[in-house]
Design a protein around this motif. Structure first.
Motif, short mmCIF file in Angstrom:
data_model
loop_
_atom_site.label_atom_id
_atom_site.label_comp_id
_atom_site.label_asym_id
_atom_site.label_seq_id
_atom_site.Cartn_x
_atom_site.Cartn_y
_atom_site.Cartn_z
N ASP A 195 0.70 -1.22 -0.13
CA ASP A 195 0.13 0.04 0.01
C ASP A 195 0.82 1.43 0.10
OD1 ASP A 195 -1.44 2.29 1.17
OD2 ASP A 195 -3.14 0.76 1.26
N ALA A 196 0.81 1.90 -1.14
CA ALA A 196 1.75 3.24 -1.05
C ALA A 196 1.57 4.12 -0.10
CB ALA A 196 1.78 3.58 -2.62
N VAL A 197 0.21 4.45 0.12
CA VAL A 197 -0.27 5.52 0.98
C VAL A 197 0.64 5.25 2.42
CG1 VAL A 197 -1.81 6.96 2.29
CG2 VAL A 197 -2.03 6.45 -0.15
N GLU A 198 0.20 3.91 2.76
CA GLU A 198 0.69 3.45 4.18
C GLU A 198 2.10 3.57 4.27
OE1 GLU A 198 -1.05 3.18 7.07
OE2 GLU A 198 -2.67 3.93 5.62
N ALA A 199 2.94 3.14 3.08
CA ALA A 199 4.37 2.99 3.04
C ALA A 199 4.71 4.42 2.96
CB ALA A 199 4.76 2.41 1.93
N ILE A 200 4.42 5.35 2.32
CA ILE A 200 4.91 6.62 2.65
C ILE A 200 4.85 7.16 3.97
CG2 ILE A 200 4.50 9.06 1.41
CD1 ILE A 200 4.08 7.63 -1.06
N ARG A 201 3.56 7.04 4.39
CA ARG A 201 3.30 7.56 5.78
C ARG A 201 4.32 6.99 6.84
NH1 ARG A 201 -3.24 7.38 6.28
NH2 ARG A 201 -3.60 9.21 4.86
N GLU A 202 4.59 5.68 6.86
CA GLU A 202 5.61 5.00 7.72
C GLU A 202 7.02 5.51 7.39
OE1 GLU A 202 7.37 0.48 8.46
OE2 GLU A 202 5.52 0.67 7.28
N LEU A 203 7.29 5.93 6.33
CA LEU A 203 8.75 6.56 5.87
C LEU A 203 8.78 7.83 6.41
CD1 LEU A 203 9.29 4.69 2.39
CD2 LEU A 203 10.54 4.33 4.62
N THR A 204 7.84 8.45 6.83
CA THR A 204 7.90 9.97 7.14
C THR A 204 7.20 10.11 8.82
OG1 THR A 204 5.62 10.24 6.01
CG2 THR A 204 7.71 10.72 4.52
N GLY A 205 7.44 9.47 9.63
CA GLY A 205 7.11 9.43 11.02
C GLY A 205 5.80 9.52 11.12
N GLY A 206 4.99 8.59 10.02
CA GLY A 206 3.42 8.42 10.14
C GLY A 206 2.77 9.70 9.69
N PHE A 207 3.19 10.92 9.19
CA PHE A 207 2.54 11.90 8.74
C PHE A 207 2.34 11.89 7.23
CE2 PHE A 207 5.64 13.46 12.29
CZ PHE A 207 4.48 13.29 13.30
#
Length: 361
Positions: A235-247
């Motif tokens: 899931d791209a959205v979840e992965a990007i959030r995970e890589l940016t401190g959840g933000f």
């Protein structure tokens, strides 16, 4: 006196392109004839062939080009025969409301050559983006010619005429990527990889490349991506959030041009973050988002035309950075081909086998 040259024509919707004899008129007032040295095979040319732009067939394809000015018409003072130029498809007018407000990259009255190039039977051609550079020579408005350092490789220089400039500009000019920012780029073809290069140049601390093809993700790493996400399996959205401190990322650049990837970009940005659409959609595509989410997430939703570039400012600057070794524009050139190889190049592009095939003459 008009002259005849060879050029690549799209005769009808989804028909195979073919090399035809093209008639090039002498340049009239404000026009120039340019001897093409190199022209990249851009996805927009495929859009023209497939009818995704309009149905004004036949098209003279090619627009991502560099070459030598051969002759100019009356009133032309900015370029002269012998100048090495990159062709641009947004020649600013200098007098419209955008230009007068000091925002010429939004020019509402960009111009092309007034005369038509034709087939030998007199059939008028529609040049792709007003350029038509899959040809030995082409006729353009003189304002579409931007002089740059002639020592640079023509194959490299021409890429600034569209895709590479669109991507770099989407990051620097439209997205205003700054030092320490987090950036996600969805779609890692030539434009997406250029957005990665632009983000790195602007000082982004974290650059997340998203694609469904591991080959493209590997190439994105060489361009400056710090992290990669295969959105076919993750899931791209979840992965990007995970890589940016959840933000979510400060800036998300959508380089595909599809509703589903735009929605990913919208939800993968941080609150008050920026989404930049640089991928080109087709006319039938629709987007549906909850208006409350548009309001509640704040920030900016932007589209990027040609990377919001000003060719006279940006082309020479980026060529200088390449010559200094600060960006590697040559990394975008996968192969060089001839005029007769354009149809095969479209197939290779569709399969994701190349960043850029470049026609050299």
């Amino acid at each position: 006196m008009s002259q005849q040259v060879q050029g690549v024509v799209a005769p009808g919707k989804n028909e195979a392109v073919r090399v035809e004899t093209i008639v090039i008129p002498d340049p009239g007032p404000g026009e120039a004839v340019v001897k093409i040295q190199a022209c990249g095979v851009c996805h927009t040319d495929l859009h023209y062939k497939q009818g995704g732009i309009n149905d004004d067939y036949p098209f003279l394809l090619g627009h991502e080009a560099s070459g030598i000015v051969e002759s100019v018409g009356g009133g032309v003072t900015d370029v002269a025969p012998g100048d090495f130029v990159i062709l641009n498809w947004r020649a600013v007018c200098g007098s419209c409301r955008a230009c007068l407000r000091g925002r010429p990259w939004y020019c509402f009255n960009t111009h092309n050559a007034k005369q038509k190039m034709t087939l030998t039977d007199g059939t008028e051609l529609s040049p792709a983006l007003g350029i038509g550079a899959f040809a030995e020579k082409t006729l353009v408005a003189a304002g579409q010619c931007t002089k740059v350092d002639p020592s640079v490789s023509p194959a490299v220089a021409g890429l600034l005429g569209c895709g590479v400039m669109a991507g770099i500009g989407a990051a620097i000019n439209t997205g205003n990527v700054g030092r320490g920012d987090s950036v996600a780029v969805i779609g890692c073809g030539g434009v997406g990889d250029a957005a990665i290069v632009g983000s790195r140049l602007a000082g982004a601390a974290r650059i997340i490349a998203v694609d469904i093809d591991d080959r493209k993700l590997a190439a994105a790493k060489t361009m400056g991506a710090t992290h990669t996400v295969n959105s076919r399996s993750t899931d791209a959205v979840e992965a990007i959030r995970e890589l940016t401190g959840g933000f979510g990322a400060d800036v998300v650049i959508e380089a595909v041009g599809r509703p589903e990837t735009y929605e990913q970009a919208f939800y993968a940005r941080d609150l008050a973050g920026t989404v930049v659409l640089v991928g080109v959609p087709t006319p039938e595509m629709k987007l549906e988002l909850p208006l409350l989410d548009v309001f509640g997430r704040g920030g900016s939703l932007k589209s990027s035309w040609y990377g919001d570039c000003l060719p006279s400012r940006d082309f020479p600057m980026l060529i200088d950075l390449h010559q200094q070794g600060r960006i590697d524009l040559g990394a975008f050139v996968t192969e060089t081909i001839g005029l007769g190889d354009v149809e095969k190049a479209f197939a290779r592009m569709h399969e994701g086998d190349v960043l850029r095939s470049v026609v050299t003459l």
